[in-house]
Design a protein around this motif. Structure first.
Motif, mmCIF file in Angstrom:
data_model
loop_
_atom_site.group_PDB
_atom_site.id
_atom_site.type_symbol
_atom_site.label_atom_id
_atom_site.label_comp_id
_atom_site.label_asym_id
_atom_site.label_seq_id
_atom_site.Cartn_x
_atom_site.Cartn_y
_atom_site.Cartn_z
ATOM 1 N N LEU A 244 0.822 -1.210 0.000
ATOM 2 C CA LEU A 244 0.000 0.000 0.000
ATOM 3 C C LEU A 244 0.854 1.257 0.000
ATOM 4 C CD1 LEU A 244 -2.834 -1.044 2.469
ATOM 5 C CD2 LEU A 244 -3.060 -0.621 0.020
ATOM 6 N N ASP A 245 1.976 1.211 0.693
ATOM 7 C CA ASP A 245 2.890 2.355 0.714
ATOM 8 C C ASP A 245 3.447 2.606 -0.681
ATOM 9 O OD1 ASP A 245 4.269 4.318 2.456
ATOM 10 O OD2 ASP A 245 6.073 3.249 1.827
ATOM 11 N N LEU A 246 3.780 1.536 -1.400
ATOM 12 C CA LEU A 246 4.266 1.675 -2.774
ATOM 13 C C LEU A 246 3.167 2.177 -3.704
ATOM 14 C CD1 LEU A 246 6.310 -1.634 -2.849
ATOM 15 C CD2 LEU A 246 7.293 0.632 -3.248
ATOM 16 N N LEU A 247 1.981 1.603 -3.597
ATOM 17 C CA LEU A 247 0.876 2.011 -4.457
ATOM 18 C C LEU A 247 0.523 3.482 -4.283
ATOM 19 C CD1 LEU A 247 -1.607 -0.991 -4.092
ATOM 20 C CD2 LEU A 247 -0.577 -0.197 -6.222
ATOM 21 N N SER A 248 0.587 3.949 -3.044
ATOM 22 C CA SER A 248 0.118 5.301 -2.733
ATOM 23 C C SER A 248 1.214 6.349 -2.775
ATOM 24 C CB SER A 248 -0.509 5.308 -1.331
ATOM 25 O OG SER A 248 0.468 5.066 -0.335
ATOM 26 N N GLY A 249 2.455 5.929 -2.921
ATOM 27 C CA GLY A 249 3.548 6.891 -2.856
ATOM 28 C C GLY A 249 3.747 7.451 -1.461
ATOM 29 N N GLY A 250 3.466 6.631 -0.455
ATOM 30 C CA GLY A 250 3.717 7.051 0.923
ATOM 31 C C GLY A 250 2.560 7.735 1.612
ATOM 32 N N LYS B 58 11.693 -4.559 11.442
ATOM 33 C CA LYS B 58 12.751 -5.381 10.838
ATOM 34 C C LYS B 58 12.412 -5.758 9.399
ATOM 35 C CE LYS B 58 14.069 -7.455 15.286
ATOM 36 N NZ LYS B 58 14.000 -8.711 16.102
ATOM 37 N N ALA B 59 11.164 -6.114 9.171
ATOM 38 C CA ALA B 59 10.761 -6.572 7.839
ATOM 39 C C ALA B 59 10.950 -5.491 6.789
ATOM 40 C CB ALA B 59 9.297 -7.028 7.869
ATOM 41 N N TRP B 60 10.659 -4.257 7.137
ATOM 42 C CA TRP B 60 10.703 -3.174 6.161
ATOM 43 C C TRP B 60 12.116 -2.753 5.786
ATOM 44 C CZ3 TRP B 60 6.401 -0.380 9.306
ATOM 45 C CH2 TRP B 60 5.146 -0.895 8.929
ATOM 46 N N THR B 61 13.133 -3.293 6.451
ATOM 47 C CA THR B 61 14.516 -3.023 6.027
ATOM 48 C C THR B 61 14.860 -3.769 4.757
ATOM 49 O OG1 THR B 61 15.509 -4.850 7.276
ATOM 50 C CG2 THR B 61 15.197 -2.742 8.442
ATOM 51 N N PRO C 29 9.188 -1.063 1.294
ATOM 52 C CA PRO C 29 8.206 0.004 1.079
ATOM 53 C C PRO C 29 8.803 1.214 0.373
ATOM 54 C CG PRO C 29 8.752 -0.216 3.419
ATOM 55 C CD PRO C 29 9.486 -1.301 2.707
ATOM 56 N N PHE C 30 7.929 2.092 -0.052
ATOM 57 C CA PHE C 30 8.323 3.331 -0.727
ATOM 58 C C PHE C 30 8.970 4.308 0.241
ATOM 59 C CE2 PHE C 30 7.178 7.748 -1.739
ATOM 60 C CZ PHE C 30 7.680 7.869 -3.032
ATOM 61 N N THR C 31 8.409 4.428 1.442
ATOM 62 C CA THR C 31 8.840 5.433 2.412
ATOM 63 C C THR C 31 10.109 4.977 3.122
ATOM 64 O OG1 THR C 31 6.533 6.069 2.751
ATOM 65 C CG2 THR C 31 8.122 6.799 4.402
ATOM 66 N N ASP C 32 11.060 5.875 3.223
ATOM 67 C CA ASP C 32 12.327 5.602 3.894
ATOM 68 C C ASP C 32 12.364 6.358 5.224
ATOM 69 O OD1 ASP C 32 14.971 4.649 4.230
ATOM 70 O OD2 ASP C 32 15.786 6.509 3.363
ATOM 71 N N PRO C 33 12.653 5.705 6.369
ATOM 72 C CA PRO C 33 13.099 4.309 6.466
ATOM 73 C C PRO C 33 11.956 3.308 6.482
ATOM 74 C CG PRO C 33 13.151 5.333 8.621
ATOM 75 C CD PRO C 33 12.780 6.422 7.657
ATOM 76 N N HIS C 34 10.727 3.757 6.728
ATOM 77 C CA HIS C 34 9.591 2.832 6.711
ATOM 78 C C HIS C 34 8.302 3.645 6.692
ATOM 79 C CE1 HIS C 34 8.774 3.706 10.976
ATOM 80 N NE2 HIS C 34 10.061 3.493 11.234
ATOM 81 N N PRO C 35 7.185 3.007 6.325
ATOM 82 C CA PRO C 35 5.891 3.706 6.345
ATOM 83 C C PRO C 35 5.585 4.267 7.724
ATOM 84 C CG PRO C 35 5.711 1.594 5.217
ATOM 85 C CD PRO C 35 7.065 1.621 5.850
ATOM 86 N N LEU C 36 4.822 5.345 7.726
ATOM 87 C CA LEU C 36 4.505 5.999 8.993
ATOM 88 C C LEU C 36 3.682 5.061 9.872
ATOM 89 C CD1 LEU C 36 4.720 8.449 10.766
ATOM 90 C CD2 LEU C 36 2.823 9.493 9.525
ATOM 91 N N LEU C 37 4.218 4.748 11.031
ATOM 92 C CA LEU C 37 3.622 3.810 11.963
ATOM 93 C C LEU C 37 3.608 4.446 13.339
ATOM 94 C CD1 LEU C 37 2.644 0.858 12.664
ATOM 95 C CD2 LEU C 37 5.070 0.327 13.048
ATOM 96 N N LEU C 38 2.425 4.555 13.924
ATOM 97 C CA LEU C 38 2.277 5.106 15.263
ATOM 98 C C LEU C 38 1.719 4.041 16.188
ATOM 99 C CD1 LEU C 38 1.149 7.443 13.028
ATOM 100 C CD2 LEU C 38 1.282 8.818 15.091
ATOM 101 N N VAL C 39 2.060 4.149 17.460
ATOM 102 C CA VAL C 39 1.506 3.262 18.479
ATOM 103 C C VAL C 39 0.336 3.980 19.133
ATOM 104 C CG1 VAL C 39 1.946 1.996 20.618
ATOM 105 C CG2 VAL C 39 3.741 2.173 18.873
ATOM 106 N N GLY C 40 -0.842 3.371 19.065
ATOM 107 C CA GLY C 40 -2.024 3.974 19.644
ATOM 108 C C GLY C 40 -2.375 3.363 20.982
ATOM 109 N N GLY C 41 -3.131 4.109 21.786
ATOM 110 C CA GLY C 41 -3.592 3.580 23.058
ATOM 111 C C GLY C 41 -3.800 4.664 24.085
ATOM 112 N N SER C 42 -4.324 4.255 25.232
ATOM 113 C CA SER C 42 -4.568 5.206 26.313
ATOM 114 C C SER C 42 -3.943 4.730 27.614
ATOM 115 C CB SER C 42 -6.075 5.410 26.507
ATOM 116 O OG SER C 42 -6.724 4.183 26.817
#
Length: 323
Positions: A96-102, A140-143, A160-173
């Protein structure tokens, strides 16, 4: 200029396959229209086994949105991490990161509904450990390099397209979520306006020697619907908002915090509460909100009313906002 978001969870109580298919196609058309008119983000989410057809496959939906748009971002908020195979999820997000250009933003949470874990035969009590494994595996996988995974050497492609990896956030309360984000050097997405939890996350960044940032909802983050006559819209469509609010509230335990949590039991209480708001275009312009989250198809909203709300938002509200 405020951030503009169009939210879709594709809820439709009692839907037939035909009407639900029409709702999905309308959401894609709305995403394309929003993209053409300057909306910054489509937001979607993941829930399973819900009677009202709450969207269970946010990444499939995100891929369809990317195919229909050119610049709008899609935020999955949130994916229930422990329900996913880590290697497969790494592949899905990379593609999805590749398809969308990040343009994909993924917020990874652990969920709060034991019945979803039971549906997929995943141990609720292991959710924290499973989430740790998932996040560590994604990074690790996205390297694109080999790494050790469950006692064997694996490599995931494509990168993936995005370097170093697609935007990933940890959610929670919870503090556990904040610690997890800080330990991995990932940005933190509190599920509500929780300044004390943001401060704790920053303390942990210092302790772990990592870097990160917080994307936290503002104190006021209402779900919006735009109408020329709010009184008439509440009378006609208030039950759609109440259905969604009551469904969501039924999942929330006392220790769960959410920016859109409602305690209303009637349409009148919901209107007074302000979690869901029907505003005129002018009211929306002058509301002073930092985040404008339009929810045009809330609770099974009729498609034509959803379109009216979206067009008022893009054609009347957005052009009038300060740059």
């Amino acid at each position: 200029m405020p951030v503009s978001v169009v939210r879709f969870n594709l809820v439709e109580p009692g839907a037939s396959p035909a009407t639900l298919g029409a709702r999905y196609r309308a959401a894609l058309d709305m995403a394309a229209y929003a993209d053409e008119h300057g909306v910054t983000t489509v937001q979607t989410e993941e829930h399973h086994g819900v009677d009202n057809n709450w969207l269970p496959s946010p990444f499939a939906f995100a891929g369809a949105v990317f195919g229909a748009t050119r610049s709008i971002a899609v935020t999955v908020s949130a994916v229930i991490g422990p329900l996913h195979d880590p290697l497969r999820l790494a592949e899905e997000i990379a593609v999805l990161d590749l398809l969308s250009g990040g343009r994909l933003v993924t917020v990874a949470g652990i969920g709060y509904r034991p019945e979803e874990y039971a549906l997929f035969d995943v141990d609720w009590k292991r959710r924290g450990r499973l989430q740790d494994e998932l996040l560590e595996t994604l990074l690790k996988a996205w390297t694109g390099e080999e790494f050790e995974y469950r006692g064997r050497t694996v490599r995931v492609t494509p990168r993936p397209f995005t370097d170093p990896h697609p935007l990933l956030l940890v959610g929670g309360s919870s503090r556990a979520a904040a610690r997890r984000a800080a330990r991995l050097g990932l940005p933190f997405f509190p599920s509500a306006h929780l300044p004390e939890l943001e401060a704790y996350y920053k303390e942990k960044l210092t302790e772990y020697g990592t870097e990160g940032w917080t994307m936290m909802p503002t104190a006021e983050t209402p779900l919006l619907h735009i109408a020329e006559d709010p009184d008439d819209a509440w009378a006609r469509y208030g039950e759609h908002f109440l259905h969604e609010a009551r469904t969501y509230a039924s999942w929330q335990s006392g220790d769960i915090h959410s920016a859109v949590r409602s305690t209303a039991t009637t349409v009148g209480e919901l209107r007074e509460e302000g979690v869901y708001r029907i505003l005129t275009p002018q009211e929306c312009v002058t509301a002073g909100l930092d985040n404008l989250v339009l929810h045009p198809l809330a609770g099974g909203m009729p498609l034509e009313e959803g379109w009216r709300s979206l067009r008022l938002f893009t054609d009347t509200v957005l052009p009038a906002l300060p740059a």
